[in-house]
Design a protein around this motif. Structure first.
Motif, short mmCIF file in Angstrom:
data_model
loop_
_atom_site.label_atom_id
_atom_site.label_comp_id
_atom_site.label_asym_id
_atom_site.label_seq_id
_atom_site.Cartn_x
_atom_site.Cartn_y
_atom_site.Cartn_z
N TRP A 239 -9.70 -28.52 36.02
CA TRP A 239 -8.34 -28.69 35.95
C TRP A 239 -6.91 -29.75 36.23
CZ3 TRP A 239 -5.24 -28.01 40.40
CH2 TRP A 239 -5.59 -29.05 41.46
N ASN A 240 -7.33 -30.63 36.98
CA ASN A 240 -6.57 -31.60 36.82
C ASN A 240 -6.88 -32.87 35.98
OD1 ASN A 240 -8.30 -32.20 38.03
ND2 ASN A 240 -6.99 -32.51 40.14
N GLU A 241 -7.67 -32.99 35.47
CA GLU A 241 -7.93 -33.70 34.12
C GLU A 241 -7.25 -33.12 32.74
OE1 GLU A 241 -12.37 -33.76 33.79
OE2 GLU A 241 -12.80 -34.15 35.65
N LYS A 242 -6.80 -34.62 32.33
CA LYS A 242 -6.34 -34.45 30.77
C LYS A 242 -7.42 -34.68 29.69
CE LYS A 242 -1.84 -36.85 32.39
NZ LYS A 242 -1.24 -38.01 32.17
N MET A 243 -6.93 -33.67 28.97
CA MET A 243 -8.22 -33.78 28.03
C MET A 243 -7.56 -33.32 26.41
SD MET A 243 -10.94 -32.94 29.28
CE MET A 243 -11.50 -31.76 31.12
#
Length: 554
Positions: free
Chosen positions: A328-332
């Motif tokens: 939820w708080n990782e950039k993809m």
């Protein structure tokens, strides 16, 4: 498209996204919870007995069983709100949004109990011999306020598109495209045809389909969710703690997430909670009106189970999957949607504490930052200029601009921070993601690995498609109330056509529109049940006086 989204966002801000709507919704549920003596806790066991048919009598009028009515109503509530909606709530409000979804469900159990009981009591038999009910019937037959009934019925028709139609196929198409690479138009066309075949058969065919779909889809989704949570067992404790600890402190996790205020978590948690379980919206009473029952209160007790199953069990599972997986708080890597994209003048660096605070305040609406206007140079797909690209509430990285599949060289015309959509122009990069793609990514963090995507795709397909089926019935009954039974066929045609076109409509706009239609339907219903509070209390008192020995409680 951006202008339309801005207009819809403003309207949603004054209605569904406003503080007064949230307090009206929670306040009504809390009032009835206290007024009726906490029925969601006292009568839960009795509700399960009724669903199993222990309270049935020969000769009960209706078109469906208690279980079929429950699964039809559940199929209308268990949809994209449980997969994409939970992810969007966490994206906007952080872990604390889950807490407010839980609170909404607990008080919503009582609201469902009340609205279904009153609506079932004043249902009618239509010209074709089937039962029709819903808040519009108690408004007309008991309150003698046909004008309010008409407002509710019109809102139901609009909400059938905003809740049960547009966001459902939109999420299906996005998920299927991301997982299997199938074109959104193809997905929309195939499912629109299937939808048409099902809804032509009316409530009996709808109930037959949903009573089979709901248990299957629940089992598939439950297995996949538990696999993710157990695989990330070390994060279970911290995830649960963050749901409660962030309620008043707000969230400020690592990675791209820039934090959420109390108001953001509260508003989005309650709003998404309602979207998911629909307590107070007045939709479930339409399905339960078709149930065979000799006591309205008994059907109200069946409905009490819906927020429990939908939000407390399924939504909480989704929330724990997303939090424990850490995505939820990782950039993809993802393709940017124009509605989620903003171009700021100046270069802001997330690792710089001062810049991070400025960005967080901007995203929370506390301050304003200058938006870029003018031509923006692009060379070999790389943006040249002193700007910051925000996408999905995060600073975008590794940005690549393409046109017709090739790296773009030229100028992009930016107007007040927004990039007008051009044919063939796409922007890829790393940023936060939300809605169905976020849940899909979370489901890959288990023993299933990349195959976890298929669980979400299949689950979303079944959840959302069954929701679209049920909402076609809700909207059809509203049309019957307004124009008679002959009007339903025209409604169904428009419903199926709209279902197809929504498969390739911008996600953010769809969700914003759904928030507006929910409020349009909910407000008249809440006003109506509050006006009938004394009658509701009398009905409950009389029911337990007569049947307390049968159920063994009061």
């Amino acid at each position: 498209m951006n202008k339309l989204n801005e207009i819809l966002s403003v309207i949603d801000g004054y209605i569904g996204g406003s503080q007064w709507f949230v307090f009206l919704l929670l306040g009504t549920g809390l009032f009835f919870t206290i007024y009726l003596g906490f029925p969601q806790f006292r009568y839960l066991k009795s509700a399960f007995r009724i669903v199993r048919g222990k309270f049935d009598r020969d000769g009960d009028e209706g078109d469906t069983s208690h279980f079929q009515a429950l699964t039809t109503a559940l199929s209308g509530t268990v949809g994209t709100g449980n997969i994409a909606g939970v992810a969007l709530a966490i994206h906007l409000g952080g872990p604390a949004a889950l807490f407010w979804m839980l609170v909404t469900a607990l008080v919503g159990m009582t609201t469902k109990f009340v609205e279904v009981t009153l609506s079932h009591k004043y249902r009618e038999k239509t010209a074709d011999g089937t039962m029709a009910g819903g808040p519009m019937y108690y408004m007309k037959n008991r309150l003698n306020m046909k004008w309010l009934a008409v407002i509710f019925a019109v809102a139901t028709i609009f909400s059938s598109f905003g809740t049960g139609n547009l966001p459902q196929i939109n999420s299906i198409a996005n998920s299927v495209h991301a997982t299997f690479g199938i074109d959104k138009v193809v997905t929309g066309a195939v499912l629109a045809v299937l939808l048409g075949f099902v809804i032509i058969g009316g409530i009996k065919r709808i109930a037959k389909v949903t009573s089979r779909l709901v248990p299957i889809m629940a089992i598939i989704y439950f297995v996949g969710a538990i696999a993710v949570i157990l695989f990330n067992y070390q994060n279970i404790g911290p995830s649960v703690i963050s749901v409660f600890s962030d309620v008043f402190t707000g969230s400020s996790a690592a990675g791209g997430f820039l934090g959420a205020s109390f108001a953001f978590a509260f508003n989005r948690g309650v709003n998404r909670g309602l979207f998911s379980n629909e307590a107070g919206q007045g939709s479930a009473p339409i399905a339960h009106a078709a149930a065979r029952a000799h006591e309205p209160v008994s059907e109200g007790l069946v409905a009490l189970l819906e927020p429990f199953i939908d939000t407390i069990i399924i939504c909480m599972l989704t929330g724990l999957v997303i939090l424990s997986s850490g995505v939820w708080n990782e950039k993809m890597d993802n393709q940017f949607q124009s509605a989620d994209l903003e171009v700021l003048a100046g270069n802001y660096i997330e690792t710089n504490e001062a810049d991070r605070k400025e960005l967080a305040d901007f995203l929370l609406g506390r301050t304003e930052l200058a938006r870029y206007t003018g031509d923006l140079e692009v060379t070999d797909g790389q943006i040249v200029g002193d700007v910051t690209i925000l996408h999905a509430r995060s600073v975008a990285e590794e940005i690549m601009v393409s046109k017709n599949g090739k790296a773009y060289t030229g100028m992009l015309n930016i107007i007040n921070g927004h990039l007008p959509v051009e044919d063939g122009t796409t922007i890829h990069g790393k940023s936060l993601i939300h809605s169905a793609p976020l849940t899909t990514e979370a489901f890959t963090k288990s023993w299933f690995g990349a195959s976890g995507r298929y669980i979400v795709a299949i689950g979303l397909l079944l959840f959302a498609f069954s929701t679209a089926i049920s909402w076609s019935y809700y909207g059809g009954r509203a049309v019957t109330f307004l124009f008679g039974i002959k009007g339903e066929i025209y409604y169904r045609i428009v419903y199926v056509v709209g279902f197809f076109f929504a498969s390739f409509t911008d996600t953010t706009i769809v969700w914003t529109f759904s928030g507006i239609t929910i409020a349009m339907m909910t407000i008249p219903n809440l006003i109506g049940i509050l006006m009938l509070r004394k009658e509701m209390k009398s009905e409950v008192k009389a029911f337990w006086k007569e049947y307390s020995d049968f159920f063994g409680n009061r």
